[in-house]
Design a protein around this motif. Structure first.
Motif, short mmCIF file in Angstrom:
data_model
loop_
_atom_site.label_atom_id
_atom_site.label_comp_id
_atom_site.label_asym_id
_atom_site.label_seq_id
_atom_site.Cartn_x
_atom_site.Cartn_y
_atom_site.Cartn_z
N LEU A 172 43.19 -59.77 35.46
CA LEU A 172 43.78 -61.35 34.99
C LEU A 172 44.97 -61.05 36.32
CD1 LEU A 172 45.20 -60.88 31.44
CD2 LEU A 172 42.75 -61.39 32.37
N ALA A 173 44.26 -62.47 37.46
CA ALA A 173 45.53 -62.50 38.87
C ALA A 173 45.81 -63.99 38.12
CB ALA A 173 43.69 -63.29 39.72
N LEU A 174 46.96 -63.73 38.45
CA LEU A 174 48.44 -64.83 38.24
C LEU A 174 47.73 -65.89 39.60
CD1 LEU A 174 50.87 -62.33 37.48
CD2 LEU A 174 49.31 -63.70 35.94
N SER A 175 47.58 -67.15 39.43
CA SER A 175 47.27 -68.36 40.14
C SER A 175 48.54 -69.46 40.13
CB SER A 175 45.88 -68.56 40.38
OG SER A 175 45.79 -69.14 41.07
N PHE A 176 48.47 -69.84 41.47
CA PHE A 176 49.31 -70.93 41.74
C PHE A 176 48.95 -72.10 40.69
CE2 PHE A 176 50.99 -68.94 45.59
CZ PHE A 176 52.85 -68.79 45.42
N ASP A 177 48.10 -72.27 40.97
CA ASP A 177 46.37 -72.90 39.70
C ASP A 177 45.44 -73.08 39.37
OD1 ASP A 177 45.49 -72.72 42.18
OD2 ASP A 177 45.27 -75.15 43.05
N LYS A 178 45.04 -73.50 38.66
CA LYS A 178 43.58 -73.14 37.83
C LYS A 178 42.38 -73.00 38.87
CE LYS A 178 40.49 -74.39 33.75
NZ LYS A 178 41.23 -72.73 33.32
#
Length: 381
Positions: A172-178
Motif C-alpha cells: 500500500l503506497a501512500l501518495s499525495f494524490d490518487k
C-alpha cells in the motif's frame, strides 16, 4: 480481525502512520494485538508512540541509518557496514519476530517499512499474511519521479525498499494524490495516514513562517535569511532549544520540540519550511499550508519526496533554506490543492480496511514456490 503491527522506529513518520491506522481499526471494531518496533542501542521507542499506542509494544533490534553527527548527512556506506557488523543480532531479531507471530496468531501483519518484516517472511516463512504500508513503495510506480543522475542511490533505495516487503500480499503506497494501481507490482495507491489530532485542527491564515529545524546548519541559514528579510516573522522549532520559547528578536523565535505545539503553530502559520519527510508535508497539505521541502543531504528518499510533493502541488522543493524562493512561490500556490488532498484523504478509511480484508481472504497456493515467485517478481521490477 486481529492485527499485529511491525514498525520501523527511525524518525516519526512510520510510527505516526501506525497510530493512525490503529485509530481506523479501532473505529471499525478490529483489534490491534500489539506492535513490534525496530530499535537500536542508541534509539529506543519514542515517548510519543509509547504514551499513545494502546496495545502492547515490543522493542526489537533493527540496524538503523547512520548520519554524520555534525551535518546530519545520511551516510549510506557506513549504514551498510553497520548492518553487516550486526548480522548475528539481526538473525536473532528475525527469530524473535517469527516467535511473536506464532505465539500471538494475528490474522494479518501490517508492516510499516521495517526490514525485519521482509527478511522474516523471506527466510522463516510465517504462516500469516503480511501487508506493507509506506510512501516509499511509490518508488515502484512508473509515475514516481526521482532525482536524475543518482543511479547508485536510486538502486540502493529500491533494494532497501524491496527487502522490507518480501513475501507481502500487497504493498500500500501512500501518495499525495490518487494514482493508478500497479497489479503486476502488487501495488495499490492509498491516501496518507494522518493522526486525528491533525484532522481535528481548524486552520487559519497567519503571517508567520514555521520552520522545523533538524539540521544544525539550517539554523545558520535561518539567521542569514532573517537578516535579509527581518520583516518576515519566523517561528523555528529547534532540537537544541531547552526552553519552551527562545525569543531572538521581534520577528524570530525558536521553540523547543513539542509535537502538539508544533501542530498548533502549523494550523495558524502562512507556510511551512521542513525537511522532505512525507508525514510532515502531508500534515501541512491537509491544513492548507504550502511547504518549502529541503531534503537532508544524501537522503535520496527525501529528495524523491520533495520532487513528488512539488509535482502534486503541495509546495516547492529546494536544496537549501531559500526564503526568496518560498515567498515568490506563495502567490502561485493553488489553494484547491488542499481541498483535493482532503477529499483524497477521506477515502483512506475504506481503502485500508478493504486491503486488510483482501489479505485475510484465502487464496490458491502458488505452484512456483516462495523463492521462485520472488525471483520472478524481482526480475520484473
Amino acid at each position: 480481525m486481529r492485527v499485529l503491527f511491525l514498525v520501523q522506529g527511525e524518525g516519526r513518520g512510520h510510527l505516526t502512520q501506525a497510530l493512525s491506522l490503529a485509530q481506523i481499526l479501532t473505529i471499525a471494531g478490529h483489534e490491534v494485538t500489539g506492535a513490534l518496533v525496530g530499535v537500536t542501542a542508541e534509539r529506543g521507542v519514542p515517548a510519543f508512540f509509547s504514551e499513545t499506542f494502546t496495545a502492547a509494544i515490543t522493542p526489537v533490534f533493527s540496524p538503523g541509518l547512520v548520519y554524520n553527527t555534525g551535518t546530519n548527512e545520511l551516510q549510506p556506506f557506513k549504514t551498510t557496514l553497520h548492518a553487516i557488523r550486526h548480522i548475528p543480532s539481526l538473525w536473532r531479531s528475525l527469530k524473535q519476530v517469527q516467535r511473536h507471530i506464532k505465539e500471538h496468531q494475528p490474522d494479518v501483519v501490517v508492516n510499516f517499512y521495517e526490514m525485519l518484516g521482509g527478511l522474516t517472511y523471506a527466510l522463516l516463512h510465517p504462516g500469516v499474511p503480511m501487508v506493507c504500508i509506506a510512501h516509499q513503495y511509490m518508488a515502484f510506480h512508473p509515475n514516481f519521479q526521482c532525482p536524475k543522475g543518482q543511479w547508485f542511490y536510486r538502486q540502493a533505495f529500491k533494494l532497501n525498499t524491496r527487502l522490507t516487503c518480501l513475501g507481502a500480499r500487497e504493498l500500500l503506497a501512500l501518495s499525495f494524490d490518487k494514482q493508478a494501481d500497479e497489479p503486476a507490482q502488487r501495488l495499490r495507491i492509498v491516501p496518507p495516514l494522518l493522526r486525528q489530532e491533525v484532522t481535528q485542527l481548524k486552520p487559519v491564515t497567519g503571517n508567520s513562517l514555521l520552520a522545523y529545524v533538524t539540521q544544525p546548519g539550517l539554523t545558520v541559514d535561518i539567521q542569514k535569511a532573517h537578516r535579509q528579510r527581518p520583516d518576515v516573522p519566523i517561528d523555528g522549532f529547534h532540537a537544541g532549544v531547552t526552553v519552551p520559547d527562545q525569543v531572538i528578536d521581534e520577528t524570530l523565535t525558536y521553540h523547543a520540540i513539542d509535537g502538539k505545539r508544533f501542530l498548533a503553530f502549523m494550523a495558524r502559520c502562512k507556510a511551512v519550511i521542513t525537511t522532505a519527510g512525507f508525514e510532515s508535508v502531508c500534515e501541512a497539505a491537509y491544513l492548507g499550508k504550502p511547504a518549502l521541502m529541503i531534503p537532508q543531504p544524501n537522503h535520496y528518499e527525501q529528495a524523491c519526496n520533495a520532487i513528488d510533493g512539488e509535482r502534486a502541488g503541495v509546495g516547492k522543493a529546494s536544496a537549501r533554506f531559500d526564503l526568496t524562493l518560498l515567498l515568490d512561490y506563495l502567490p502561485q500556490h493553488d489553494a484547491q490543492v488542499s481541498e483535493q488532498f482532503r477529499a483524497w484523504y477521506g477515502q483512506g478509511y475504506f481503502l485500508f480496511l478493504a486491503a486488510l480484508n483482501r489479505a485475510t481472504t484465502p487464496r490458491p497456493k502458488s505452484t512456483g514456490g516462495f523463492f521462485g515467485t520472488r525471483v520472478r517478481h524481482l526480475l520484473r521490477s
